[in-house]
Scaffold this motif. Sequence first.
Motif, PDB file in Angstrom:
ATOM      1  N   VAL A 126      40.345  36.528  36.307  1.00  0.00           N
ATOM      2  CA  VAL A 126      41.245  36.455  35.484  1.00  0.00           C
ATOM      3  C   VAL A 126      42.729  36.904  35.801  1.00  0.00           C
ATOM      4  O   VAL A 126      42.647  38.112  36.538  1.00  0.00           O
ATOM      5  CB  VAL A 126      40.708  37.251  34.240  1.00  0.00           C
ATOM      6  N   THR A 127      43.696  36.095  35.323  1.00  0.00           N
ATOM      7  CA  THR A 127      45.057  36.815  36.078  1.00  0.00           C
ATOM      8  C   THR A 127      45.299  37.971  35.030  1.00  0.00           C
ATOM      9  O   THR A 127      44.962  38.132  33.978  1.00  0.00           O
ATOM     10  CB  THR A 127      46.046  35.852  35.739  1.00  0.00           C
ATOM     11  N   LEU A 128      45.848  39.104  35.502  1.00  0.00           N
ATOM     12  CA  LEU A 128      46.077  40.137  34.658  1.00  0.00           C
ATOM     13  C   LEU A 128      47.181  40.060  33.550  1.00  0.00           C
ATOM     14  O   LEU A 128      48.379  39.340  34.029  1.00  0.00           O
ATOM     15  CB  LEU A 128      46.681  41.110  35.724  1.00  0.00           C
ATOM     16  N   ASP A 129      46.936  40.515  32.593  1.00  0.00           N
ATOM     17  CA  ASP A 129      47.651  40.276  31.377  1.00  0.00           C
ATOM     18  C   ASP A 129      48.350  38.994  31.290  1.00  0.00           C
ATOM     19  O   ASP A 129      49.741  38.814  30.993  1.00  0.00           O
ATOM     20  CB  ASP A 129      48.945  41.436  31.702  1.00  0.00           C
ATOM     21  N   ALA A 130      47.751  37.799  31.398  1.00  0.00           N
ATOM     22  CA  ALA A 130      48.427  36.537  31.426  1.00  0.00           C
ATOM     23  C   ALA A 130      48.787  36.340  30.030  1.00  0.00           C
ATOM     24  O   ALA A 130      49.927  35.631  29.741  1.00  0.00           O
ATOM     25  CB  ALA A 130      47.193  35.649  31.553  1.00  0.00           C
ATOM     26  N   ASP A 131      48.167  36.823  28.780  1.00  0.00           N
ATOM     27  CA  ASP A 131      48.658  36.429  27.515  1.00  0.00           C
ATOM     28  C   ASP A 131      49.863  37.638  27.123  1.00  0.00           C
ATOM     29  O   ASP A 131      50.311  37.371  26.118  1.00  0.00           O
ATOM     30  CB  ASP A 131      47.353  36.525  26.611  1.00  0.00           C
ATOM     31  N   GLU A 132      49.971  38.702  27.683  1.00  0.00           N
ATOM     32  CA  GLU A 132      50.936  39.738  27.460  1.00  0.00           C
ATOM     33  C   GLU A 132      51.895  39.646  28.473  1.00  0.00           C
ATOM     34  O   GLU A 132      52.671  40.505  28.675  1.00  0.00           O
ATOM     35  CB  GLU A 132      50.067  41.044  27.442  1.00  0.00           C
ATOM     36  N   PHE A 187      52.925  48.782  49.012  1.00  0.00           N
ATOM     37  CA  PHE A 187      53.537  47.774  48.529  1.00  0.00           C
ATOM     38  C   PHE A 187      53.004  46.434  48.381  1.00  0.00           C
ATOM     39  O   PHE A 187      53.186  45.679  47.396  1.00  0.00           O
ATOM     40  CB  PHE A 187      55.049  47.783  49.242  1.00  0.00           C
ATOM     41  N   GLY A 188      52.282  45.967  49.627  1.00  0.00           N
ATOM     42  CA  GLY A 188      51.518  45.050  49.617  1.00  0.00           C
ATOM     43  C   GLY A 188      50.462  44.751  48.394  1.00  0.00           C
ATOM     44  O   GLY A 188      50.334  43.794  47.971  1.00  0.00           O
ATOM     45  N   LEU A 189      49.761  45.633  48.257  1.00  0.00           N
ATOM     46  CA  LEU A 189      48.831  45.813  47.299  1.00  0.00           C
ATOM     47  C   LEU A 189      49.631  45.484  46.029  1.00  0.00           C
ATOM     48  O   LEU A 189      49.061  45.075  45.002  1.00  0.00           O
ATOM     49  CB  LEU A 189      47.958  47.226  47.033  1.00  0.00           C
ATOM     50  N   LEU A 190      50.741  46.233  45.797  1.00  0.00           N
ATOM     51  CA  LEU A 190      51.508  46.227  44.375  1.00  0.00           C
ATOM     52  C   LEU A 190      51.808  44.534  44.196  1.00  0.00           C
ATOM     53  O   LEU A 190      51.676  44.088  42.989  1.00  0.00           O
ATOM     54  CB  LEU A 190      52.695  47.094  44.644  1.00  0.00           C
ATOM     55  N   ILE A 191      52.023  44.049  45.407  1.00  0.00           N
ATOM     56  CA  ILE A 191      52.529  42.466  45.241  1.00  0.00           C
ATOM     57  C   ILE A 191      51.305  41.820  44.722  1.00  0.00           C
ATOM     58  O   ILE A 191      51.256  40.752  43.930  1.00  0.00           O
ATOM     59  CB  ILE A 191      53.132  42.164  46.522  1.00  0.00           C
ATOM     60  N   LEU A 192      50.196  42.053  45.467  1.00  0.00           N
ATOM     61  CA  LEU A 192      48.904  41.291  45.172  1.00  0.00           C
ATOM     62  C   LEU A 192      48.611  41.582  43.755  1.00  0.00           C
ATOM     63  O   LEU A 192      47.950  40.924  42.940  1.00  0.00           O
ATOM     64  CB  LEU A 192      47.694  41.711  46.069  1.00  0.00           C
ATOM     65  N   ALA A 193      48.663  43.071  43.203  1.00  0.00           N
ATOM     66  CA  ALA A 193      48.251  43.397  41.892  1.00  0.00           C
ATOM     67  C   ALA A 193      48.969  42.676  40.704  1.00  0.00           C
ATOM     68  O   ALA A 193      48.438  42.791  39.607  1.00  0.00           O
ATOM     69  CB  ALA A 193      48.158  44.799  41.732  1.00  0.00           C
ATOM     70  N   SER A 194      50.123  42.102  40.995  1.00  0.00           N
ATOM     71  CA  SER A 194      50.832  41.552  40.150  1.00  0.00           C
ATOM     72  C   SER A 194      50.123  40.175  39.651  1.00  0.00           C
ATOM     73  O   SER A 194      50.321  39.669  38.455  1.00  0.00           O
ATOM     74  CB  SER A 194      52.263  41.103  40.602  1.00  0.00           C
ATOM     75  N   GLU A 195      48.968  39.823  40.323  1.00  0.00           N
ATOM     76  CA  GLU A 195      48.674  38.661  40.104  1.00  0.00           C
ATOM     77  C   GLU A 195      46.789  38.518  40.151  1.00  0.00           C
ATOM     78  O   GLU A 195      46.238  37.737  39.529  1.00  0.00           O
ATOM     79  CB  GLU A 195      49.081  37.380  40.948  1.00  0.00           C
ATOM     80  N   PHE A 196      46.394  39.516  40.929  1.00  0.00           N
ATOM     81  CA  PHE A 196      45.212  39.543  41.337  1.00  0.00           C
ATOM     82  C   PHE A 196      44.407  40.618  40.885  1.00  0.00           C
ATOM     83  O   PHE A 196      44.927  42.003  41.086  1.00  0.00           O
ATOM     84  CB  PHE A 196      44.676  39.165  42.825  1.00  0.00           C
ATOM     85  N   GLU A 197      43.286  40.422  40.023  1.00  0.00           N
ATOM     86  CA  GLU A 197      42.488  41.788  39.722  1.00  0.00           C
ATOM     87  C   GLU A 197      42.024  42.537  40.569  1.00  0.00           C
ATOM     88  O   GLU A 197      41.812  43.939  40.446  1.00  0.00           O
ATOM     89  CB  GLU A 197      41.609  41.449  38.638  1.00  0.00           C
ATOM     90  N   PHE A 198      41.279  42.101  41.585  1.00  0.00           N
ATOM     91  CA  PHE A 198      40.698  42.966  42.785  1.00  0.00           C
ATOM     92  C   PHE A 198      41.871  43.761  43.363  1.00  0.00           C
ATOM     93  O   PHE A 198      41.300  44.835  43.742  1.00  0.00           O
ATOM     94  CB  PHE A 198      40.032  41.967  43.817  1.00  0.00           C
TER      95      PHE A 198
END
Length: 163
Positions: A26-32, A82-93
């Motif tokens: 699931v995309t993080l916070d897709a509805d929010e 920073f790379g994990l932060l970029i990835l975390a904006s879209e990926f839950e893992f």
Amino acid sequence: MTPPGGTRDRPGEGERTPVDYSDAGVTLDADEDRWAWRARLRRNPVTHAIWRTAVGVVGVLVTVAGLIMVPAPGPGWLVVFFGLLILASEFEFAQRWLDFAKRHVSRWNDWIMSQAVWVRGLVALGTLVIVWVVVWGYLAVAGIPQFVPEWAEELLTQVPGVD
């Protein structure tokens, strides 16, 4: 009960709320989503897939670049985060990895700050020794880079093992 990922700050709330990691796809916070442009991208499945792919490629490239930089002196771990932060904006893992890293960095910081000054000094000295050994090893194997100013090159050639 807090799920095994940790907690996340929510805007407008003074407390941390549990993060639900039950569905890794699931995309993080897709509805929010608070950003209108990103919410618009997410409404269209094609643009959403393109956006997630672009974020994934950029995030992986930044994270890998940071991992390559880790043994060298400089901001290696900062770039990895920073790379994990970029990835975390879209990926839950990636959000789970980032939460794990933040939790352990916070624990380390709490521990080191509770130690006596001499212990913190020894840790700082040990870190300095590790950085020096890495720099010396690089210079001993690869030689002095061409971009180093002449005055610095003269100093470095006096270090045993560096040519």
